[in-house]
Design a protein around this motif. Structure first.
Motif, PDB file in Angstrom:
ATOM      1  N   PHE A 495      -2.325   9.988   0.660  1.00 18.51           N
ATOM      2  CA  PHE A 495      -1.535   8.927   0.025  1.00 18.51           C
ATOM      3  C   PHE A 495      -1.374   9.261  -1.462  1.00 18.51           C
ATOM      4  N   ALA A 496      -0.159   9.028  -1.956  1.00 17.81           N
ATOM      5  CA  ALA A 496       0.128   9.339  -3.355  1.00 17.81           C
ATOM      6  C   ALA A 496      -0.150   8.163  -4.278  1.00 17.81           C
ATOM      7  N   ASP A 497      -0.363   6.968  -3.731  1.00 18.74           N
ATOM      8  CA  ASP A 497      -0.629   5.805  -4.572  1.00 18.74           C
ATOM      9  C   ASP A 497      -1.569   4.853  -3.851  1.00 18.74           C
ATOM     10  N   ALA A 498      -2.132   3.920  -4.604  1.00 22.52           N
ATOM     11  CA  ALA A 498      -3.154   3.028  -4.071  1.00 22.52           C
ATOM     12  C   ALA A 498      -2.587   2.007  -3.099  1.00 22.52           C
ATOM     13  N   ARG A 499      -1.424   1.436  -3.416  1.00 27.27           N
ATOM     14  CA  ARG A 499      -0.889   0.351  -2.592  1.00 27.27           C
ATOM     15  C   ARG A 499      -0.545   0.830  -1.186  1.00 27.27           C
ATOM     16  N   THR A 500      -0.027   2.039  -1.074  1.00 26.65           N
ATOM     17  CA  THR A 500       0.293   2.566   0.252  1.00 26.65           C
ATOM     18  C   THR A 500      -0.958   2.689   1.100  1.00 26.65           C
ATOM     19  N   ALA A 501      -2.030   3.169   0.509  1.00 27.25           N
ATOM     20  CA  ALA A 501      -3.283   3.319   1.248  1.00 27.25           C
ATOM     21  C   ALA A 501      -3.825   1.969   1.681  1.00 27.25           C
ATOM     22  N   MET A 502      -3.792   0.981   0.785  1.00 27.76           N
ATOM     23  CA  MET A 502      -4.338  -0.327   1.126  1.00 27.76           C
ATOM     24  C   MET A 502      -3.501  -1.023   2.191  1.00 27.76           C
ATOM     25  N   GLY A 503      -2.194  -0.767   2.200  1.00 20.48           N
ATOM     26  CA  GLY A 503      -1.346  -1.368   3.223  1.00 20.48           C
ATOM     27  C   GLY A 503      -1.472  -0.708   4.578  1.00 20.48           C
ATOM     28  N   ARG A 504      -1.984   0.502   4.627  1.00 22.24           N
ATOM     29  CA  ARG A 504      -2.103   1.270   5.873  1.00 22.24           C
ATOM     30  C   ARG A 504      -3.261   0.794   6.741  1.00 22.24           C
ATOM     31  N   LEU A 505      -4.195   0.050   6.150  1.00 22.95           N
ATOM     32  CA  LEU A 505      -5.407  -0.322   6.872  1.00 22.95           C
ATOM     33  C   LEU A 505      -5.124  -1.205   8.079  1.00 22.95           C
ATOM     34  N   HIS A 506      -3.993  -1.887   8.070  1.00 22.27           N
ATOM     35  CA  HIS A 506      -3.677  -2.767   9.193  1.00 22.27           C
ATOM     36  C   HIS A 506      -3.507  -1.980  10.483  1.00 22.27           C
ATOM     37  N   ASP A 507      -3.189  -0.690  10.392  1.00 22.71           N
ATOM     38  CA  ASP A 507      -2.955   0.112  11.581  1.00 22.71           C
ATOM     39  C   ASP A 507      -4.222   0.773  12.107  1.00 22.71           C
ATOM     40  N   GLU A 508      -5.053   1.304  11.206  1.00 22.32           N
ATOM     41  CA  GLU A 508      -6.282   1.971  11.629  1.00 22.32           C
ATOM     42  C   GLU A 508      -7.267   2.052  10.473  1.00 22.32           C
ATOM     43  N   THR A 509      -8.521   2.399  10.801  1.00 18.60           N
ATOM     44  CA  THR A 509      -9.581   2.518   9.808  1.00 18.60           C
ATOM     45  C   THR A 509     -10.080   3.954   9.770  1.00 18.60           C
ATOM     46  N   GLN A 535     -11.332  -5.488   3.539  1.00 19.09           N
ATOM     47  CA  GLN A 535     -10.397  -5.730   4.631  1.00 19.09           C
ATOM     48  C   GLN A 535     -10.963  -5.330   5.990  1.00 19.09           C
ATOM     49  N   SER A 536     -11.720  -4.223   6.012  1.00 22.66           N
ATOM     50  CA  SER A 536     -12.252  -3.725   7.278  1.00 22.66           C
ATOM     51  C   SER A 536     -13.530  -4.446   7.708  1.00 22.66           C
ATOM     52  N   GLY A 537     -14.196  -5.075   6.730  1.00 19.84           N
ATOM     53  CA  GLY A 537     -15.430  -5.767   7.058  1.00 19.84           C
ATOM     54  C   GLY A 537     -16.632  -4.844   7.183  1.00 19.84           C
ATOM     55  N   ARG A 538     -16.520  -3.594   6.779  1.00 17.02           N
ATOM     56  CA  ARG A 538     -17.661  -2.681   6.820  1.00 17.02           C
ATOM     57  C   ARG A 538     -17.599  -1.732   5.629  1.00 17.02           C
TER      58      ARG A 538
END
Length: 592
Positions: A495-509, A535-538
Motif C-alpha cells: 500500500f502506498a498510503d495509510a488510508r488505503t491499508a486501513m480501508g482494506r481490513l474489511h476484506d481480510e486480515t 478494527q480486527s480485535g486482535r
C-alpha cells in the motif's frame, strides 16, 4: 532583549547607573529577584539584632526609657520587617515590594535616631554606634539601589544632627560625631555605587550569555532538523539498495560468476550501511541530539536477540563460530534498550571486524546496585599502548600482522559516548594474542515496573505462505521491500498510503503488518497499526521501520508489543525479526 542595545549600554558605561528604558525595566526585575532571593537571610539577621538590642535595653536602660525603646523596636520596626519578609517570600509585585523593602531601612534608621533622642533627652547617654550598623546594613547587606540608599542615609544623618542639637550636645562632641558619620556615609555611598555598577555589568553580561545560548539553541535545532532530514533522505535509498541486492541474490546461484559479484555487492552495501550508521551516530552524539529514554526491562531478552541476529548474518567471513550468552533471566535493567543494543552491536562488530574473533561471549551479572555486562572475544587482542587510543574518534588499533583495516574507527568511540549517556563505566582488559574483555555497567531495574511484554519465543519459522501488508509511501523503497519479501515466499500486499491499508481490513486480515513510520501525511505507520488492531480485535504482529531514530526511542517504550527497527535494516536482521514474530503468532493462535 536586543543584543545591539546591550552592547551599546556596555560601551556607554552607564556611569549614572541608568539604562535605556527597556533595559532598565529588565534590570529592575532582575534586581528584584536577587533581593528576594537574599531576603530571608538579610531580614532574619535584622530581626535577630533587634531582639538582642531589645534585651539590652531591658537590662541597661532605666525603666522609663526602656518602656519607650522596647516597643519601638519590637512593635514598630519588627512587624514592618516581618511584613517585608512575607512579601518577598510570597513574590509580591515589584511596585509594592521594593518600596516596602526600602522602607524597612528608613524605618530602622529613624528608630535608632528616635531611641538616641529619647535617651539623651532623659540625660542617659548612649553611643551613636548603632547608626554605623544601620548604614552598613542598608548600603551593603540590603543592596538597596545607590540613589535610594544615599537619600535615606542622608535623611537619617540629618535627623540625627537635628536631634543632638535639640538635646543640647556640646558642639565639639557633635562635630566629631558628625564628621565620623559623614565619613561612614561617604564610604557607604561609594561602596554602594561600586556594588550597583558591578551588578548592572553582571546583568548585561548575563543577558549576552542568554542571547548567545538562545542563538546556540536555535542553531542546534536547525542542525537537528537538518540532520533528521538528511538522515531520512539518506537512509531511504540505502535501505532500498540493501533490499534489492538481497532480492537479486535470492534469484541467483551464489556460486556462479554473477552470484559472486552480487555477494560482493551485498558485502559492500553492508559495510556502507555500517559506516553510515557510525557517522550519523557520531554526529548525533556530538550535537547532543541523542537523549536516553530509560525503562525497566529484562536484560536476557535483549542480549539473546542481538546474539541471534549476528548468528543469522549470511557472510561467512564475518561470522564467528559461536556467540554465547550468559545472562540470568531474572536480571532487570533500567536503561535505554535501544542505546544499549547499539553498544552491544558495536562491541560484537568490533570483535568480528578488527579482532578476527572466532568465539564471542556476552556475560551479564549483578554487582550490588548495578549490572555489569562483558563482551569477551578470543581475537588478536589489543596492545597496551592502543587501549586508550581505540576509544577516540577515527582511531583503530595497531595492525602488526598486516591485517587490512575496515571501517573508519568510530565504533568504539560511539560505545564510549553511549556508555557515558547511560551513566556507566566502560573498561577494557586485553593483551596481544589473549583476546579482549570489554565491560560496562548499567543501572538495575525493578521487575514490578517492567512493561508487559509479549511472550518471547526463540524459535523461528520460514516465511513461505505468510501474508504481510506492506505500507510504504516511498515508491523505490516499497518496490525493493516487496521484491525481497516475494523472494522469501511471502504473500505481500503493498500500500502506498495509510488510508488505503486501513480501508482494506474489511476484506481480510494479514498475518503481519510491515510499515514505514512516516507516510507523507498526517497519519503515521503507528496510527495504521493501532487502527488495524482495533478494527480486527486482535494484536496483529507489527514491525515499524523508520529513519527517525529519535522517534524509535520514544515509541518503543510506549508500545512494547510493536517491533521498531531503524533504517537501513539488513535483510538478515529483517528476516530474523519477521520469522520470530511469525513463530510467536503461530504459538499464540494455537493457544487460543
Amino acid at each position: 532583549m536586543d543584543e545591539k542595545l546591550i552592547q551599546q549600554e556596555l560601551q556607554r558605561g552607564f556611569k549614572w547607573l541608568k539604562f535605556a528604558p527597556p533595559v532598565e525595566e529588565a534590570y529592575r526585575a532582575f534586581h528584584n529577584q536577587r533581593v528576594q532571593a537574599r531576603l530571608p537571610l538579610v531580614h532574619a539577621t535584622a530581626l535577630a539584632f533587634i531582639i538582642i538590642y531589645s534585651a539590652l535595653d531591658y537590662y541597661l536602660f532605666p525603666q522609663q526609657i526602656a518602656s519607650w525603646t522596647i516597643p519601638i523596636r519590637l512593635f514598630l520596626v519588627c512587624p514592618i520587617i516581618a511584613l517585608a519578609l512575607y512579601a518577598g517570600m510570597h513574590s509580591w509585585p515589584r511596585r509594592w515590594f521594593m518600596p516596602l523593602y526600602n522602607g524597612t531601612y528608613a524605618l530602622g534608621g529613624l528608630s535608632v535616631v528616635a531611641i538616641i533622642w529619647i535617651a539623651h533627652s532623659q540625660n542617659v547617654m548612649v553611643p551613636y554606634d548603632g547608626l554605623f550598623l544601620v548604614l552598613i546594613y542598608g548600603y551593603f547587606l540590603m543592596a538597596i539601589p545607590f540613589y535610594v540608599a544615599t537619600m535615606i542615609s542622608t535623611l537619617i544623618y540629618g535627623l540625627y544632627l537635628l536631634v543632638e542639637l535639640d538635646v543640647g550636645m556640646d558642639k565639639t562632641t557633635l562635630g566629631f560625631n558628625a564628621f565620623f558619620l559623614f565619613g561612614a556615609n561617604l564610604i557607604g555611598a561609594v561602596g554602594s555605587y561600586i556594588q550597583e555598577h558591578a551588578q548592572r555589568t553582571l546583568f548585561l553580561n548575563l543577558q549576552l550569555v542568554k542571547i548567545a545560548q538562545r542563538g546556540a539553541e536555535r542553531a542546534n535545532r536547525s542542525k537537528t532538523r537538518f540532520l533528521a532530514a538528511a538522515s531520512h533522505d539518506l537512509r531511504q535509498p540505502l535501505n532500498a539498495m540493501s533490499m534489492l541486492a538481497e532480492s537479486l541474490s535470492a534469484k541467483m546461484d551464489r556460486n556462479s560468476e554473477e552470484g559472486i559479484i552480487v555477494g560482493k555487492l551485498r558485502r559492500s552495501l553492508s559495510q556502507l550501511s555500517d559506516l553510515f550508521k557510525s557517522l550519523l551516530d557520531m554526529s548525533q552524539l556530538s550535537m547532543g541530539v541523542v537523549k536516553p529514554n530509560p525503562r525497566h526491562f529484562y536484560l536476557h531478552e535483549l542480549v539473546r536477540r542481538v546474539a541471534m541476529e549476528f548468528d543469522a548474518i549470511d557472510i561467512p567471513s564475518s561470522r564467528p563460530e559461536r556467540i554465547e550468552t550468559e545472562c540470568d533471566e531474572e536480571l532487570v535493567a533500567y536503561s535505554d534498550p535501544i542505546l544499549l543494543e547499539r553498544m552491544l552491536r558495536n562491541l560484537i562488530t568490533n570483535a568480528l571486524q578488527h579482532a578476527d574473533a572466532k568465539a564471542i561471549r556476552v556475560n551479564c551479572r549483578r554487582l550490588n546496585n548495578v549490572l555489569e555486562i562483558h563482551v569477551v572475544d578470543d581475537g588478536v587482542g589489543i596492545p597496551s599502548r592502543d587501549i586508550k587510543r581505540i576509544f577516540k574518534e577515527f582511531q583503530q588499533g595497531g595492525d602488526e600482522e598486516g591485517r587490512p583495516r575496515t571501517g573508519i574507527g568510530l565504533g568504539l568511540a560511539i560505545v564510549r559516548q553511549l556508555a557515558g549517556l547511560l551513566g556507566g563505566a566502560l573498561t577494557v582488559k586485553s593483551s596481544p594474542g589473549a583476546g579482549a574483555d570489554f565491560s560496562f555497567t548499567i543501572a538495575c531495574g525493578r521487575a514490578n515496573l517492567v512493561a508487559p511484554q509479549p511472550e518471547a519465543y526463540p524459535e523461528t519459522r520460514t516465511l513461505g505462505g505468510m501474508s504481510v501488508w506492506l505500507v510504504e509511501d516511498d515508491q523505490p523503497s516499497r518496490e525493493a521491500m516487496r521484491q525481497l519479501l516475494d523472494a522469501w515466499g511471502v504473500q505481500v500486499e503493498a500500500f502506498a498510503d495509510a488510508r488505503t491499508a486501513m480501508g482494506r481490513l474489511h476484506d481480510e486480515t494479514p498475518d503481519m503488518i510491515l510499515s514505514d513510520y512516516r507516510l507523507g501525511g498526517a497519519i503515521s505507520g503507528l496510527d495504521v497499526v493501532l487502527s488495524l488492531r482495533r478494527q480486527s480485535g486482535r494484536d496483529i504482529p507489527a514491525v515499524i521501520i523508520s529513519a527517525d531514530v529519535e522517534m524509535l526511542q520514544v515509541e518503543a517504550g510506549r508500545y512494547p508489543s510493536i517491533i521498531f527497527v531503524a533504517k537501513p535494516v539488513t535483510p538478515a536482521r529483517l528476516y530474523l525479526i519477521l520469522s520470530r514474530e511469525s513463530a510467536r503468532a503461530v504459538v499464540e493462535n494455537a493457544a487460543e
